[in-house]
Every structure is written in structure tokens, then in C-alpha cells.
Motif scaffolding. Structure first.
Motif, mmCIF file in Angstrom:
data_model
loop_
_atom_site.group_PDB
_atom_site.id
_atom_site.type_symbol
_atom_site.label_atom_id
_atom_site.label_comp_id
_atom_site.label_asym_id
_atom_site.label_seq_id
_atom_site.Cartn_x
_atom_site.Cartn_y
_atom_site.Cartn_z
ATOM 1 N N GLU A 128 0.692 -1.276 0.092
ATOM 2 C CA GLU A 128 -0.150 0.020 0.047
ATOM 3 C C GLU A 128 0.927 1.427 0.023
ATOM 4 O O GLU A 128 0.522 2.274 -0.968
ATOM 5 N N HIS A 182 1.154 4.106 -3.141
ATOM 6 C CA HIS A 182 1.005 5.356 -2.621
ATOM 7 C C HIS A 182 2.291 6.387 -3.244
ATOM 8 O O HIS A 182 1.858 7.423 -3.897
ATOM 9 N N MET A 226 2.222 6.363 -7.023
ATOM 10 C CA MET A 226 0.947 7.154 -7.247
ATOM 11 C C MET A 226 1.533 8.708 -7.446
ATOM 12 O O MET A 226 1.138 9.463 -8.321
ATOM 13 N N PHE A 276 5.581 12.290 1.602
ATOM 14 C CA PHE A 276 5.315 11.319 2.581
ATOM 15 C C PHE A 276 5.509 11.168 3.831
ATOM 16 O O PHE A 276 4.875 10.753 4.796
ATOM 17 N N VAL A 285 5.826 5.746 9.568
ATOM 18 C CA VAL A 285 4.415 5.682 9.188
ATOM 19 C C VAL A 285 3.763 4.142 9.488
ATOM 20 O O VAL A 285 2.714 4.016 10.041
ATOM 21 N N SER A 334 3.442 3.543 13.225
ATOM 22 C CA SER A 334 2.208 4.080 13.858
ATOM 23 C C SER A 334 0.958 3.320 13.328
ATOM 24 O O SER A 334 0.023 3.218 14.088
ATOM 25 N N TYR A 335 1.067 2.972 12.191
ATOM 26 C CA TYR A 335 0.002 1.873 11.616
ATOM 27 C C TYR A 335 -0.045 0.838 12.378
ATOM 28 O O TYR A 335 -1.431 0.344 13.154
ATOM 29 N N GLU A 342 -1.375 1.097 15.829
ATOM 30 C CA GLU A 342 -2.928 1.209 15.609
ATOM 31 C C GLU A 342 -3.618 -0.102 15.474
ATOM 32 O O GLU A 342 -4.636 -0.532 16.077
ATOM 33 N N GLN A 356 -8.033 13.770 16.285
ATOM 34 C CA GLN A 356 -8.252 12.590 15.771
ATOM 35 C C GLN A 356 -9.706 12.236 15.346
ATOM 36 O O GLN A 356 -9.945 11.835 14.256
ATOM 37 N N HIS A 358 -8.460 5.163 -2.671
ATOM 38 C CA HIS A 358 -7.026 4.695 -2.195
ATOM 39 C C HIS A 358 -6.514 5.859 -1.351
ATOM 40 O O HIS A 358 -6.985 6.969 -1.306
ATOM 41 N N GLY A 359 -5.576 5.302 -0.485
ATOM 42 C CA GLY A 359 -4.852 6.483 0.386
ATOM 43 C C GLY A 359 -4.436 7.574 -0.136
ATOM 44 O O GLY A 359 -4.709 8.467 0.208
ATOM 45 N N PHE A 360 -3.693 7.336 -1.170
ATOM 46 C CA PHE A 360 -3.042 8.802 -2.123
ATOM 47 C C PHE A 360 -4.351 9.522 -2.519
ATOM 48 O O PHE A 360 -4.125 10.681 -2.130
ATOM 49 N N SER A 386 -5.551 11.446 0.301
ATOM 50 C CA SER A 386 -4.802 12.560 0.970
ATOM 51 C C SER A 386 -5.030 13.825 -0.037
ATOM 52 O O SER A 386 -5.170 15.141 0.249
ATOM 53 N N MET A 411 0.852 11.382 6.552
ATOM 54 C CA MET A 411 0.516 10.054 6.264
ATOM 55 C C MET A 411 0.463 9.365 7.638
ATOM 56 O O MET A 411 -0.092 8.209 7.733
ATOM 57 N N GLY A 412 1.509 9.711 8.407
ATOM 58 C CA GLY A 412 1.500 8.961 10.011
ATOM 59 C C GLY A 412 0.192 9.072 10.615
ATOM 60 O O GLY A 412 0.142 8.501 11.675
ATOM 61 N N TYR A 466 -2.881 6.993 7.664
ATOM 62 C CA TYR A 466 -3.112 5.216 7.752
ATOM 63 C C TYR A 466 -3.506 4.737 8.857
ATOM 64 O O TYR A 466 -4.362 3.871 8.953
ATOM 65 N N PRO A 467 -2.956 5.240 10.273
ATOM 66 C CA PRO A 467 -3.530 4.644 11.383
ATOM 67 C C PRO A 467 -5.035 5.081 11.523
ATOM 68 O O PRO A 467 -5.786 4.184 11.993
ATOM 69 N N LEU A 524 -7.337 5.288 8.956
ATOM 70 C CA LEU A 524 -7.833 4.346 8.226
ATOM 71 C C LEU A 524 -7.982 2.954 9.000
ATOM 72 O O LEU A 524 -8.965 2.395 8.866
ATOM 73 N N CYS A 525 -6.818 2.688 9.503
ATOM 74 C CA CYS A 525 -6.831 1.190 10.277
ATOM 75 C C CYS A 525 -8.096 1.259 11.409
ATOM 76 O O CYS A 525 -8.619 0.400 11.538
ATOM 77 N N ARG A 526 -8.014 2.393 12.047
ATOM 78 C CA ARG A 526 -9.163 2.696 13.044
ATOM 79 C C ARG A 526 -10.475 2.205 12.586
ATOM 80 O O ARG A 526 -11.345 1.688 13.233
#
Lengths: 882, 110
Positions: A27, A31, A34, A57, A63, A66-67, A70, B10, B27-29, B32, B47-48, B51-52, B54-56
Motif C-alpha cells: 500500500e 501510494h 502514484m 510522504f 508511518v 504508527s500504523y 493502531e 483525531q 485509495h490512500g493517495f 490525501s 501519512m503518519g 493510515y492509522p 484508516l486502520c482505526r
């Protein structure tokens, strides 16, 4: 619901880590690409487009991290990682792991086994409803601390007490039952009708006794246990109302009890009302028939103390009316009353096992400390890389927990194995022994014990590691880092171990002395070549005293004629059999005791035949019983020297008249004449207190059950079969029971002390071994730490002797410090052993001395081995190793 | 950005992501870019945090992630708003409107 969902989602990384990580990388890469493409499209040159994308980024790893934070459950992941790492560390040091786990397993195994017995005998609830309200009652007087209850006294209690919903009595009783194939002996009891109500037991079939059943002359009834119902009657329902012949009398079966009813003893399978079994003598106030005890149920809201106070008042009033030797009823909770003699033993053993566990713990802690030391560099590097102190401490604790659980598994295994041997050794009569097993409570105990111990032995090293100074540890390259703090911990642990070992050794030593004293104690008769058995003459035609008179006469004659038999006598109760009969007595012309304090008590026994010869007891004065004495002549008695000493100091006892019983005799002719004096014998067993004795003659009293003492010319067991045959000639429907040699009786009497000696001895030996190994470890570790220092000393001219002295001094200091503390602790602790000791002071100087010398000897050996290594240090090598 | 501030934001970020996904899966990009556009280039999500977040949202079941193919024929992970997420967005929007109007009113009060 959504909480659970969330948690499950967060648990996924445990099982699909690789997939999740791959997805995450993919992923991130997509990113970035892209973004790069977008930058290219905006007209950036390719190189810059990629850089810009990266810049925008941010740090990919940050990143990702921190992912992950979570995504997963942090503490759980850390714990899992700690466990994996810990397991790996332990696998890498199989030697250390094995020694540590084995040490713990020994400690935990010992504790598990002892606790199983402890739980089964003392803690496990009784199978009766509201068992905390159940009370066991025995009598107590100044001369005898544990006495049966008098039946007539009990009847008064029953009428006048206010504390119980019900109170009943029971005593063990044997019945003979003529089965289809052979005559069987059934263990049962005679009980007052209200015993079942007091215990709170309901029958599973039929009914239990009513007051009507328990009246002299009532139709005989019997209640049987399920086991007997199944065995003898195949579990038929129609058995209720059937008649069964027991000991020559017909009894109607009225009810069936569940198998868990175990009053008054484990193996009781049938109960009959007590009134049929009470004989004339037993229906006297103050007369305490053998093994008759009371059972009661407290009224709700009444405490044991207030019930005891109520009973004391009642008994005092009763004693004024019918003197009975100042008996005071003593109330105990039924749940623990049966444990009796075993209780102090179990406390002592549990304490001793605890000591062993503590010693094992401190040994493992010491090993961990030394290892933590060797790993100082590893920890320092981890700390330098940002690992928190708590994290390192946690890592060590996790390792300890793994060790603890390993020890627990092995320990539970060892424990269950040891338990088999242990239950076989414990006195068979001890109540609830058959309920002892390795159950969930015990296993729970083992797990808790091992977790506690892991924390105990893990905390010190963990704490120690957490406090390390990173820079110092790194600078010293983990080579010299013998921090004084770590050494102090180790020294403290060793001193503690020595102290505990010392206390255990003293305990074992005192018990050993006790056992020796018991073996040497003088019972007052000779125990060699002596065979004993019981003979019960009851029921049918044997209810006639005249029949019994001739039967006993013939039996004695026949047995004496058996080849290999030297003397045959009747003594009831047999010495060392664990029974005694007590009564109050009165001497004609003496002071009436009731006016001045309580009535005196004595044991009584019935003797016949050549009992003096059989037991090897000397006639001191007067004459023995002979043909002159029978049921037509005046009643005569023989007393023993202890009786004479108590009652007739310096006066001639022969010809004096005495009476046994609470009230003076009704007729002048009832007084009994003392015709002889014999030596005192210890009836209850070695080490037991014994009372003065009064003997009656079998041919006057004509008992229904009697003990035979047979002195053989050789091995006593060799004559058993011919004795049996001879008795069958006399009466083929009677048989001998409980055939034992006096040596066997003696051994069963001191079984408790032997058990404690064995187990305490084993624990003490284990402790000594562990402490020795621990001391060895500490000293040899310090030698390896100080190799360089020793090298320099030798280079400067120290002799190998002075090196040995220096090294041993260190160990000796620790051991003596432990010894001093241990001896002081033993002085205080051995008081708890007092009730188990016989003619041995808990402060016996010999024991303390031997222990001190022995402990120091082992310590010296443990220090000498590493000291010798120290003496061989080659200064050149030691210095070059720098 | 200090820790407290990010925590404060948050919840807001979560809401904004749900809002951005309301129209179509992204998608993530893409997200953003979309978030920046929505804020008229004022709000740059890191991004930090993205993505978390999205995970949450995935953990709570408000979005679902699935692999798909982008407009440029590239494999990408798409985030789809679930029915539960739609409901959550509605609830949060209402709540936010109430809160902001109240605060606005309070700020304007004299």
C-alpha cells in the motif's frame, strides 16, 4: 459487539502478521508511486519527482510503526515477544534452565504433596449439610486430656442442653455376619437415635432411628450404608423390613444411608441403636466406655464458645449430683476434630516444605542474578538502543515466569508421585485420609505457588538489572562489573538459605532424638516373641455368663497346650492397642472425694490366664488371680505400682477395699478387695501418658470381648495357624481377629513420629543440599570474578594457602551468619514441635551442636572446592587475560 | 504536532475521511489529495495520521479495505464506506453541526 469485533480485528496480526505486513508495504509503495506519477505529470524531472514524493510522504518506517500501533494490541504483542525471547534465552542455556527448573520442581513438588494431604484432611468441607455448625465433643479432666463421653452423662446433656438442635453419641462396633460362604466381620457403630439428626443426614431408602428404637427391649433395628446394601443385598429395594442376623441376634433393616456418611469412623457400614449394647457397668455416671463420643449440631446463631460455656455449666452441675472425676466436655468443630494427632504434624510438614521452597527460590534467584550479571552487556546494549528499564525488568520477569511454570509442571508431576508414598505412610486411622487426592484446589495451589515463587526469585534480578548504569556496564565490557550491590543481594540470599536449612536440621534432629527415646522407653513389659489377637464371644448362647466362663477356661487351657507357646494370658485392652477404659473409683475408709475436688480416675482392664507370664510383668506383692476367684466368691482386684504410689504411700494395699463407679456401692458386699500389686505397664503406647491401673479377673467379670497375649518360644507368627486351629476346637463359630505381633503394635504406635522423622529428614537433607549448592555457586562465582585480583596477589607473593583461606573466609562468614540466625530462629520455632517431642527438650543442646557442626562442615566443603580452584590460579594467565 | 493536539483532532480526521469516502471508494493517495482539495489546499494530512486513522475506521467496521485497480491500471488498496460508516458519518455530522453552531453562537455573544 463492536468492542469484540474491534478486539478480534486487532488480534489478527498474531496470526496473519506476514500477510498484513505485505499488504502494508504494498500500500505504501503504491501510494509513493502514484505521488511520483502525479509529480511527473506536473512536469517534474523523474529524479526530483521521486524525491518530492518521498519528502511529502514522510518517514516510511515511522508511518508503518504508527500504523502497527493502531493495528495491534501493544502490550499483548510485547508480552508475546518477551515470551518468545525468554524461551529462546532459556533454550540457549539448557544447563541453567534444567538446574533452575529442577530446583523449583523439588520445592513445588514437596509442597504440592504436603498440601494435598493438608487440604484433604483439614480444609476440605465435610459432606454434611451446614458442616460449620457440626460439633464433636469429648471429655476432659485434669488427669486425662482426651476422654470418651459417659453415656449416662450424655443422657443428662441431651435433656438439659440448650445450644444444639440435636446431640447424639456413637462408638465403633464390630458385628459378625454369617454369609453364604464364610463368617464376615462388619465394621459399624452403635449410635444413639439422634446421631443422624445431629449430623443432618437423610436416608436414601427407608427411615432412620426413632427414640422408640433406642430403648432397651425394643425390637432390634439396623441402618446400613449403600456400599453394604449393594455388596450383601445386591441393592434390592425389598431389603427394607427384612431381618438380618448380626452377632447372633436378628435385626430388622429399616433404612439405607448414602456412602458419604462416615460417623464415627471411615469404614462404618451399619448402625444399630446403642441401648442394646450397653452393659451394666457402662450404665454408670462417670463411666466412660471406650471410644464413645458425642456429635451435635449448633442452633443457628449460637457460637461454639457460648455452647461450650453452656455445656461446662451443665457438666459442673451434673458432677455435683453424680461425681464423675471432674469431667469437662470439650467442644471442637467436627470438620477438623478428626484430624487430631495428624494436625500438628501437617502444620510442621507444611511449614518445612515451605522452607524448602524458599531455599529453592533463593537458589534460583542467585542463579538468575549471576546470569543477569553475565548478561549485563546485553542489557546495556538494549538500554542504549532505547529499551526502557521497565522493559528489561519485564523481560527478566517473563523469563522467571517461564522457569516457574516449567518448575510447576515438573513439580506437580513429582508431587503426585510423592503423594502416593506419603498417603501410605500416614497413620491409617487418620480421618478423611481416603479423601486425599491431587484435585483442582491442589493444582491451583501448585500454580499459585510457582507464580509467586517466580515473582519472588525474578524480582531481585529484574530490579537489579533495571538499575544498572548503562555507561558503566558498556565501558567495563561486562568483564569486571562485579557491582557490590549484586554481591550484597547474593550474600543476603545465601545467609537466608543457611538460616532456613539450620532451622530444618534442628527440627529433624529433635524428631530423631524423640524417635530414639521412644525406642528406648520402658513399656513395663517385655515385647519380644509376643503375639496378640482379639476374640469376641457375643450373641446367642454366649450371652449366658456361665457358658462364657467355661469357654474362656477351655480356650486358655487349649492354647497353652499348643506346641511352641510358652505363656497364654488374657489382657483387655491389650497394651499399645490404642484403647483404654477409664473409671472413677473410691477407697473404703478414704476421704469421700466429692467433698474435696474431683474424683480420682484410673484405667481398668480385665486379665486372665497366665497374663503375668505372657507379658513378663512382675507380681510385687500379694497374690495373682487363681481358681479360688470365680463369680460366686467376693470380687477381687489387682492394682499396679502406680496406683499404690498414688493411693497408699507406705501403707499396705493388700486387703484394702475399693469400688469403681461414681456412687458408693449400694451393698456392703459390693466392695472389691485388693489382693495383689503388679508392675505398671504403659497401656496406651510409648510416649503416651498413662494412668494407674485396676485389673479385674476374667472369671469374675466374664467379658464378651477380650484380647489375648501369647508368648511364643520362638518367632510368634509361626504359631498363629495352630492357635487358630486350637480355638476352633473350642468354638467353631468364633474366630480370632486383629492378629498382630507386639512389634507391629509398637510400630503402629510410633508411626506418626517415624513419618515426621522421615519427611523432616528428607526436607532437611534437601535443604542442606540446596544450600550447599547455593553456597558453592556464590563462592565459585566470586572466585571467577576475582581471578585477576587473585593473580595479582599471587604475583605479589601470596601463598596458595593464604588464597584458600581468603576464599573460604568469605563462605564461612556467610554460613556462620546464617547459622546464628537459623539457631535463633530454631529456638523460637521448635516450640511448635513440642507436642510431637518425647523426653526431648526443644532446646536440646546436643541437637543444636551437631547441627551447627554439620552445617559448617557442609559449608566448608562447598567453599573448599572453589577455593582450591582459586589457589591454582596462574598469575601469568590471569593477568594476560586482561 | 504535539501529542495532545493530534488526539484532539483525531475524531475530526476520522469524520473527514468518512466524508471524503461518501461519494466513492478511494485509495490512500487519492484520499490525501481529496482531503486537501476539500479544505481548499489549507489542510495537509500527514501519512503518519492518515493510515492509522484508516486502520482505526476499519477496526470499527465503518470502512472496508479491498484491493482494486486504479484508473492508471495500478493495484491499489481501496477504502469503501460501509452502511455502519454511513450512519456514523450522519451522526457525527449532526453532532458537529450542533457543537459548532453552539460554539459560534457563544463566540459571537457580547
Amino acid at each position: 459487539m463492536s468492542r469484540l469485533r474491534q478486539f478480534l480485528f486487532k488480534l489478527q496480526p498474531f496470526f496473519r502478521r506476514r500477510k498484513i505486513e505485505a499488504d502494508l508495504s504494498e500500500e505504501m509503495r503504491a501510494h509513493l508511486e502514484m505521488q511520483t506519477e502525479a509529480n511527473l505529470a506536473a512536469g517534474m524531472p523523474p529524479e526530483e519527482a521521486r524525491y518530492a514524493a518521498r519528502r511529502e510522504f514522510g518517514g516510511i518506517d515511522q508511518v508503518k510503526e504508527s500504523y502497527r500501533d493502531e493495528r495491534g494490541v501493544r502490550w499483548l504483542e510485547d508480552a508475546a515477544r518477551d515470551v518468545c525471547f525468554g524461551a529462546r534465552m532459556l533454550r540457549k542455556n539448557p544447563g541453567f534452565t534444567a538446574v533452575a527448573a529442577l530446583t523449583l520442581a523439588l520445592g513445588i513438588g514437596a509442597n504440592t504433596a504436603i498440601f494435598s494431604v493438608f487440604y484433604g484432611v483439614l480444609l476440605q468441607p465435610l459432606p454434611y449439610p451446614e458442616q460449620e455448625r457440626l460439633i464433636f465433643i469429648h471429655d476432659w479432666s485434669k488427669e486425662t486430656t482426651f476422654d470418651p463421653v459417659s453415656y449416662l452423662n450424655f443422657v443428662v446433656w441431651r435433656e438439659q442442653q440448650q445450644s444444639f438442635t440435636a446431640i447424639g453419641v456413637a462408638r465403633p462396633w464390630q458385628f459378625s455376619y454369617v454369609g453364604p460362604n464364610e463368617t464376615e466381620r462388619l465394621n459399624g457403630a452403635v449410635a444413639s437415635y439422634d446421631l443422624f439428626a445431629a449430623i443432618g443426614m437423610a436416608p436414601i431408602r427407608g427411615r432412620l432411628f426413632t427414640a422408640e428404637d433406642d430403648k432397651p427391649g425394643a425390637e432390634r433395628t439396623v441402618v446400613i450404608r449403600t456400599s453394604l446394601w449393594k455388596r450383601l443385598f445386591g441393592g434390592r429395594d425389598s431389603v427394607i423390613g427384612e431381618k438380618v442376623k448380626l452377632s447372633g441376634e436378628f435385626y430388622t433393616i429399616i433404612g439405607i444411608l448414602p456412602n458419604n456418611f462416615r460417623i464415627p469412623l471411615e469404614g462404618a457400614e451399619l448402625w444399630t441403636p446403642i441401648s442394646h449394647s450397653l452393659s451394666g457397668e457402662e450404665l454408670q455416671y462417670g463411666y466412660r466406655p471406650n471410644a464413645l463420643y458425642a456429635y451435635a449440631r449448633l442452633k443457628p446463631g449460637i457460637s461454639l464458645e457460648s455452647a461450650a460455656a453452656n455445656m461446662r455449666v451443665l457438666a459442673a452441675g451434673l458432677d455435683k449430683e453424680h461425681p464423675s472425676g471432674g469431667l469437662i466436655p470439650t467442644l471442637l468443630p467436627l470438620a477438623t476434630a478428626g484430624a487430631g494427632e495428624v494436625r500438628p504434624i501437617l502444620y510442621v510438614l507444611l511449614g518445612a516444605a515451605g522452607f524448602v521452597l524458599l531455599i529453592a527460590c533463593s537458589n534460583v534467584a542467585n542463579l538468575q542474578l549471576a546470569r543477569a550479571h553475565a548478561r549485563a552487556r546485553e542489557f546495556a546494549v538494549r538500554a542504549a538502543l532505547g529499551s526502557g528499564r521497565m522493559r528489561i525488568a519485564r523481560q527478566l520477569l517473563v523469563e522467571s515466569l517461564i522457569l516457574g511454570l516449567l518448575g510447576c509442571g515438573a513439580g506437580a508431576f513429582l508431587g503426585s508421585w510423592a503423594l502416593g508414598g506419603l498417603t501410605a505412610m500416614l497413620p491409617a486411622g487418620a480421618s478423611r485420609m481416603d479423601e486425599v487426592s491431587l484435585n483442582l484446589w491442589v493444582l491451583g495451589f501448585a500454580v499459585v505457588a510457582s507464580l509467586l515463587t517466580s515473582v519472588l526469585f525474578g524480582l531481585v534480578p529484574a530490579f537489579h538489572a533495571a538499575r544498572q548504569n548503562v555507561r558503566e556496564a558498556l565501558a567495563q565490557e561486562g568483564r569486571l562489573a562485579g557491582s557490590t550491590r549484586g554481591n550484597r543481594w547474593r550474600a543476603g540470599l545465601i545467609i537466608g538459605e543457611c538460616a532456613l536449612t539450620c532451622a530444618l536440621l534442628v527440627g529433624a534432629g529433635l524428631m530423631l532424638r524423640t524417635l530414639g527415646n521412644l525406642y528406648r522407653s520402658e513399656p513395663g513389659f517385655s515385647t519380644e516373641h509376643l503375639l496378640t489377637f482379639n476374640w469376641v464371644v457375643r450373641g446367642g448362647r454366649y450371652e449366658d455368663p456361665a457358658v462364657r466362663y467355661w469357654l474362656i477356661h477351655r480356650a486358655l487351657e487349649r492354647l497353652a497346650a499348643v506346641p511352641g507357646v510358652a505363656h497364654v494370658g488374657i489382657v483387655d485392652p491389650l497394651p499399645f492397642e490404642g484403647r483404654d477404659n477409664r473409671t472413677v473409683y473410691l477407697i473404703k475408709g478414704g476421704t469421700i472425694p466429692g467433698e474435696r475436688g474431683p474424683w480420682p480416675s484410673a484405667n481398668w482392664g480385665i486379665v486372665g490366664g497366665d497374663c503375668l507370664g505372657a507379658l513378663g510383668v512382675k507380681l510385687m506383692a500379694g497374690r495373682a488371680f487363681d481358681a479360688r476367684d470365680d463369680w460366686r466368691s467376693t470380687r477381687v482386684v489387682i492394682v499396679d505400682t502406680q496406683f499404690v504410689e498414688k493411693e497408699f504411700r507406705g501403707r499396705n494395699p493388700i486387703g484394702q477395699l475399693i469400688w469403681t463407679g461414681g456412687e458408693p456401692p449400694k451393698r456392703e458386699t459390693d466392695w472389691m478387695e485388693i489382693i495383689g500389686v503388679v508392675g505398671h505397664i504403659n497401656t496406651l503406647g510409648p510416649g503416651q501418658p498413662s494412668l494407674p491401673q485396676i485389673y479385674w479377673f476374667t472369671q469374675q467379670t466374664i467379658p464378651q470381648s477380650m484380647g489375648f497375649a501369647v508368648r511364643a518360644e520362638g518367632e510368634p507368627t509361626a504359631v498363629v495357624s495352630s492357635l487358630r486351629a486350637a480355638l476352633r476346637e473350642v468354638a467353631d463359630d468364633l474366630s480370632m481377629a486383629s492378629v498382630r505381633t507386639m512389634d507391629q503394635l509398637f510400630a503402629s504406635n510410633i508411626a506418626n513420629q517415624r513419618l515426621v522423622v522421615k519427611l523432616l529428614g528428607a526436607f532437611a537433607a534437601l535443604a542442606l543440599l540446596l544450600a550447599g549448592v547455593g553456597l558453592y555457586g556464590v563462592v565459585s562465582y566470586s572466585v571467577s570474578q576475582r581471578t585477576r585480583e587473585i593473580g595479582i596477589r599471587v604475583a605479589l607473593g601470596a601463598t596458595s594457602r593464604s588464597v584458600v583461606r581468603m576464599t573460604m573466609q568469605q563462605g564461612a562468614t556467610l554460613a556462620s551468619a546464617g547459622l546464628v540466625i537459623g539457631l535463633a530462629a530454631a529456638l523460637a520455632l521448635t516450640r511448635l514441635l513440642q507436642s510431637l517431642l518425647f523426653e526431648t527438650s526443644p532446646h536440646d543442646p546436643l541437637v543444636y551442636g551437631v547441627v551447627a557442626v554439620g552445617l559448617l562442615g557442609v559449608a566448608a566443603l562447598a567453599c573448599w572446592l572453589p577455593a582450591r580452584r582459586a589457589a591454582k590460579v596462574n598469575p601469568l594467565e590471569a593477568l594476560r587475560a586482561e | 504536532m504535539t501529542n495532545e493536539k493530534s488526539e484532539l483532532l483525531q475524531g475530526t480526521l476520522d469524520m473527514l475521511i468518512l466524508k471524503a469516502l461518501q461519494l466513492k471508494p478511494m485509495h490512500g493517495f487519492g484520499l490525501s489529495i481529496r482531503l486537501r482539495q476539500m479544505s481548499r489546499e489549507l489542510f495537509q494530512v500527514e501519512m503518519g495520521s492518515l493510515y492509522p486513522a484508516l486502520c482505526r475506521l476499519e477496526a470499527r467496521g465503518w470502512v472496508k479495505a479491498e484491493w482494486g485497480v486504479s484508473d492508471h491500471n495500478r493495484k491499489a488498496r481501496y477504502y469503501v464506506l460501509t452502511p455502519a460508516g454511513r450512519k456514523q458519518l450522519q451522526a457525527e455530522t449532526t453532532q458537529w453541526e450542533l457543537l459548532s453552531s453552539t460554539i459560534n453562537a457563544m463566540l459571537k455573544a457580547t
